[in-house]
Scaffold this active site. Structure first.
Site, PDB file in Angstrom:
ATOM      1  N   ARG A   1      -3.927 -10.362   3.610  1.00 35.41           N
ATOM      2  CA  ARG A   1      -4.085 -10.409   2.150  1.00 35.41           C
ATOM      3  C   ARG A   1      -2.832  -9.805   1.536  1.00 35.41           C
ATOM      4  O   ARG A   1      -2.540  -8.633   1.740  1.00 35.41           O
ATOM      5  CB  ARG A   1      -5.334  -9.628   1.736  1.00 35.41           C
TER       6      ARG A   1
ATOM      7  N   LYS B   1       0.825  -1.208   0.000  1.00 36.17           N
ATOM      8  CA  LYS B   1       0.000   0.000   0.000  1.00 36.17           C
ATOM      9  C   LYS B   1       0.862   1.262   0.000  1.00 36.17           C
ATOM     10  O   LYS B   1       2.047   1.247   0.354  1.00 36.17           O
ATOM     11  CB  LYS B   1      -0.923   0.003   1.222  1.00 36.17           C
TER      12      LYS B   1
END
Length: 307
Positions: A265, A225
């Site tokens: 994830r 991210k």
């Protein structure tokens, strides 16, 4: 303490008393993390098999990019992308999750064998989603969300990000239950990077226990991210590219596992598969401690020494 798993999942997963690893299979041409390398169904299926070989416990198949600024994909195109991949991976014995915000796509994917619906909108993008969750009985990941990718960066205002995310996820839980979904089906996701500037992601990671207080398992999706890119920025301030963030992702996996996360994830499975096993061994070693020798508890007498 036995780890809390959602229902229903295959016994080979619920028997595991450690954090699970979900491998990402992007069937998109514009993913921020992999640039469409597995856009063709055959390539996506082959990539899924590689992730399983690297230690993935389940696979998350998505046909629509959720990167900041991404445009929506027509529903028929999303189906065309994901359903063949779901069918092939299920036929190969994989436990599959479908990454979608659309109720019809979720229903079709469950009919094709998916066990999990991973909805980044938490049901807010499609009012029919909760009915599908109740009808199918599938595991449902409800992520914290405030708007689609093209507007989410304008919605990142919080009084207290941890309390606000917890309260908004509690609303999602109540709405799911009102629609007939069982609480046991639901997993919560803090939505790292979704309508959250970099500094707001760290408190959510550091306080997973606040989300766990809602009584449901928690999924952490920190992989590659933007906030990690900024953390690892070069001296000139340019963010680290996505594929240079895997080491930091594995570190977050280990810390999240120690914090009791149900699943992580990730794009790079191997590092996180190792990390959850390290965390499980670490947690097991923190059980009741017994001294190796009873005489270690008595004072040392004159003329004695301890090795």
């Amino acid at each position: 303490m036995t780890r809390l798993h959602p229902e229903p999942l295959p016994e080979r997963l619920t028997a595991l008393d450690r954090t699970l690893v979900m491998g990402v299979v992007n069937v998109t041409p514009d993913s921020f993390s992999d640039g469409g390398r597995w856009f063709e169904p055959g390539d996506a299926v082959a990539h899924g098999h590689r992730l399983l070989a690297d230690g993935a416990d389940l696979l998350d198949v998505g046909g629509e990019s959720t990167r900041p600024g991404a445009a929506r994909v027509p529903p028929d195109e999303e189906r065309r992308r994901v359903l063949p991949v779901v069918r092939e991976l299920v036929a190969a014995g994989a436990v599959v999750s479908v990454d979608t915000t659309r109720a019809d796509v979720a229903r079709d994917a469950v009919a094709a064998g998916a066990h999990v619906i991973n909805d980044v909108s938490g049901g807010l993008a499609d009012p029919a989603m909760y009915d599908v969750v109740a009808e199918t009985g599938a595991v449902y990941v409800a992520m914290h969300w405030r708007g689609h990718a093209d507007v989410m960066d304008t919605l990142a205002t919080y009084d207290d990000v941890v309390a606000d995310v917890r309260d908004e996820l509690a609303q999602r839980l109540a709405a799911l239950e009102a629609a007939g979904a069982r609480p046991e089906q639901v997993v919560l996701d803090p939505g790292l990077g979704f309508a959250k500037p970099g500094s707001d992601n760290w408190p959510l990671l550091a306080h997973l226990d606040v989300l766990q207080s809602l009584g449901r398992p928690v999924l952490v999706g920190a992989s590659r991210k933007r906030f990690l890119g900024h953390l690892l920025a070069a001296p000139d301030g340019s963010p680290a590219p996505p594929d240079a963030r895997d080491g930091a992702t594995a570190a977050i996996t280990a810390l999240s596992a120690l914090g009791g996360a149900w699943c992580v994830r990730v794009h790079d499975v191997a590092g996180s598969a190792d990390a959850v096993r390290v965390a499980a061994a670490w947690t097991a070693a923190r059980g009741p401690r017994q001294d190796r020798h009873d005489d270690q508890r008595r004072p040392i007498q004159d003329g004695e020494h301890r090795a």
